[in-house]
Write a protein that holds these residues in place. Sequence first.
Motif, PDB file in Angstrom:
ATOM      1  N   MET A   1       0.845  -1.197   0.000  1.00 57.06           N
ATOM      2  CA  MET A   1       0.000   0.000   0.000  1.00 57.06           C
ATOM      3  C   MET A   1       0.885   1.255   0.000  1.00 57.06           C
ATOM      4  SD  MET A   1      -2.852   1.235   2.799  1.00 57.06           S
ATOM      5  CE  MET A   1      -3.663  -0.349   2.790  1.00 57.06           C
ATOM      6  N   GLU A   2       0.613   2.164  -0.928  1.00 53.62           N
ATOM      7  CA  GLU A   2       1.385   3.389  -1.031  1.00 53.62           C
ATOM      8  C   GLU A   2       1.076   4.340   0.133  1.00 53.62           C
ATOM      9  OE1 GLU A   2       3.696   3.878  -3.190  1.00 53.62           O
ATOM     10  OE2 GLU A   2       3.326   2.065  -4.370  1.00 53.62           O
ATOM     11  N   ASN A   3       2.039   5.227   0.436  1.00 53.58           N
ATOM     12  CA  ASN A   3       1.866   6.163   1.549  1.00 53.58           C
ATOM     13  C   ASN A   3       0.683   7.104   1.339  1.00 53.58           C
ATOM     14  OD1 ASN A   3       4.065   5.080   2.888  1.00 53.58           O
ATOM     15  ND2 ASN A   3       5.520   6.567   2.053  1.00 53.58           N
ATOM     16  N   TYR A   4       0.490   7.543   0.095  1.00 57.22           N
ATOM     17  CA  TYR A   4      -0.618   8.469  -0.164  1.00 57.22           C
ATOM     18  C   TYR A   4      -1.958   7.783   0.095  1.00 57.22           C
ATOM     19  CZ  TYR A   4      -1.993   6.254  -4.605  1.00 57.22           C
ATOM     20  OH  TYR A   4      -2.451   5.390  -5.555  1.00 57.22           O
ATOM     21  N   GLU A   5      -2.011   6.453  -0.150  1.00 52.64           N
ATOM     22  CA  GLU A   5      -3.239   5.696   0.094  1.00 52.64           C
ATOM     23  C   GLU A   5      -3.538   5.626   1.595  1.00 52.64           C
ATOM     24  OE1 GLU A   5      -6.568   3.521  -1.384  1.00 52.64           O
ATOM     25  OE2 GLU A   5      -5.031   4.702  -2.405  1.00 52.64           O
ATOM     26  N   VAL A   6      -2.484   5.491   2.401  1.00 55.69           N
ATOM     27  CA  VAL A   6      -2.649   5.481   3.856  1.00 55.69           C
ATOM     28  C   VAL A   6      -3.208   6.812   4.336  1.00 55.69           C
ATOM     29  CG1 VAL A   6      -1.440   5.339   6.072  1.00 55.69           C
ATOM     30  CG2 VAL A   6      -0.800   3.794   4.202  1.00 55.69           C
ATOM     31  N   VAL A   7      -2.628   7.898   3.842  1.00 52.73           N
ATOM     32  CA  VAL A   7      -3.086   9.236   4.233  1.00 52.73           C
ATOM     33  C   VAL A   7      -4.526   9.457   3.794  1.00 52.73           C
ATOM     34  CG1 VAL A   7      -2.730  11.705   3.921  1.00 52.73           C
ATOM     35  CG2 VAL A   7      -0.752  10.187   4.184  1.00 52.73           C
ATOM     36  N   LEU A   8      -4.841   9.055   2.558  1.00 51.93           N
ATOM     37  CA  LEU A   8      -6.199   9.230   2.028  1.00 51.93           C
ATOM     38  C   LEU A   8      -7.225   8.510   2.898  1.00 51.93           C
ATOM     39  CD1 LEU A   8      -8.189  10.120  -0.175  1.00 51.93           C
ATOM     40  CD2 LEU A   8      -7.592   8.029  -1.436  1.00 51.93           C
ATOM     41  N   ARG A   9      -6.926   7.288   3.267  1.00 51.05           N
ATOM     42  CA  ARG A   9      -7.884   6.505   4.056  1.00 51.05           C
ATOM     43  C   ARG A   9      -8.056   7.090   5.458  1.00 51.05           C
ATOM     44  NH1 ARG A   9      -6.621   0.205   2.127  1.00 51.05           N
ATOM     45  NH2 ARG A   9      -6.653   0.700  -0.109  1.00 51.05           N
ATOM     46  N   LEU A  10      -6.986   7.592   6.043  1.00 50.78           N
ATOM     47  CA  LEU A  10      -7.100   8.218   7.360  1.00 50.78           C
ATOM     48  C   LEU A  10      -7.910   9.504   7.299  1.00 50.78           C
ATOM     49  CD1 LEU A  10      -3.520   7.653   8.825  1.00 50.78           C
ATOM     50  CD2 LEU A  10      -5.649   6.562   9.551  1.00 50.78           C
ATOM     51  N   VAL A  11      -7.718  10.289   6.247  1.00 48.58           N
ATOM     52  CA  VAL A  11      -8.487  11.531   6.079  1.00 48.58           C
ATOM     53  C   VAL A  11      -9.966  11.209   5.908  1.00 48.58           C
ATOM     54  CG1 VAL A  11      -8.923  13.473   4.534  1.00 48.58           C
ATOM     55  CG2 VAL A  11      -6.571  12.879   5.136  1.00 48.58           C
TER      56      VAL A  11
END
Length: 232
Positions: free
Chosen positions: A1-11
């Motif tokens: 999982m890419e870092n931007y995907e982690v941030v997106l899901r948390l947001v």
Amino acid sequence: MENYEVVLRLVIAILVGGIIGYEREYRNRPAGFRTNILVCVGATVISMIQVHMIDDTIQIIAKNPQLTNALKADIGRVGAQVVSGIGFLGAGTIIHEKGSVKGLTTAASIWVVGCIGLAIGMGYYFLTGVSTIGMYGVLVSLKKIETRIIEKANIIKLEIEYLNKKDLSDCVSEYFENRNIKIKNIEFYIDEDYGSLLKTTQYTVLTPKNLNSSRIIQDLSSYEGIVRVAIV
């Protein structure tokens, strides 16, 4: 999982938890804005941990095929623990007071927010969006419909003074049942001036629209042992 995907899901988790939490906070419920956000974010994090574990397992097996039967990753196990664990948090919002139970809707909303958080963590965005809209609609729109339905019936509070007879309260309850009157709350009082001979009970009841309150007072007053019936 890419870092931007982690941030997106948390947001997304913060937004979803905030939307539901704001509605609960606005209605002054025990679990409000921050609580719902934390539950949703926590469930999302657990889901992403599970996804990472599966990805790591797949990569290890790809590099070491001999470990195929040795390594296993259950995609639902961690999430199942979250769903059951949130139940304890929801139980803390349920209050039993004076014969009535409050906080069930808030407890249920916490549980659903946690489930939506799991969906976010797994990357099910469409399911997340539909679930959030549906949940918010239930909490806001159906609340208004529920209020209108209740308003079609009459909620009254009756105060009944009666002699301390064992079966008299049972007779009153039986009368309510026969008349399709729903008891919402019961409060018991003892008049110290008369010792234990005279008791006072306040019933908060939901009466059918076609049943007049004066008829209820008249019927109950005819019971032997009832001293006074009044609306308070």
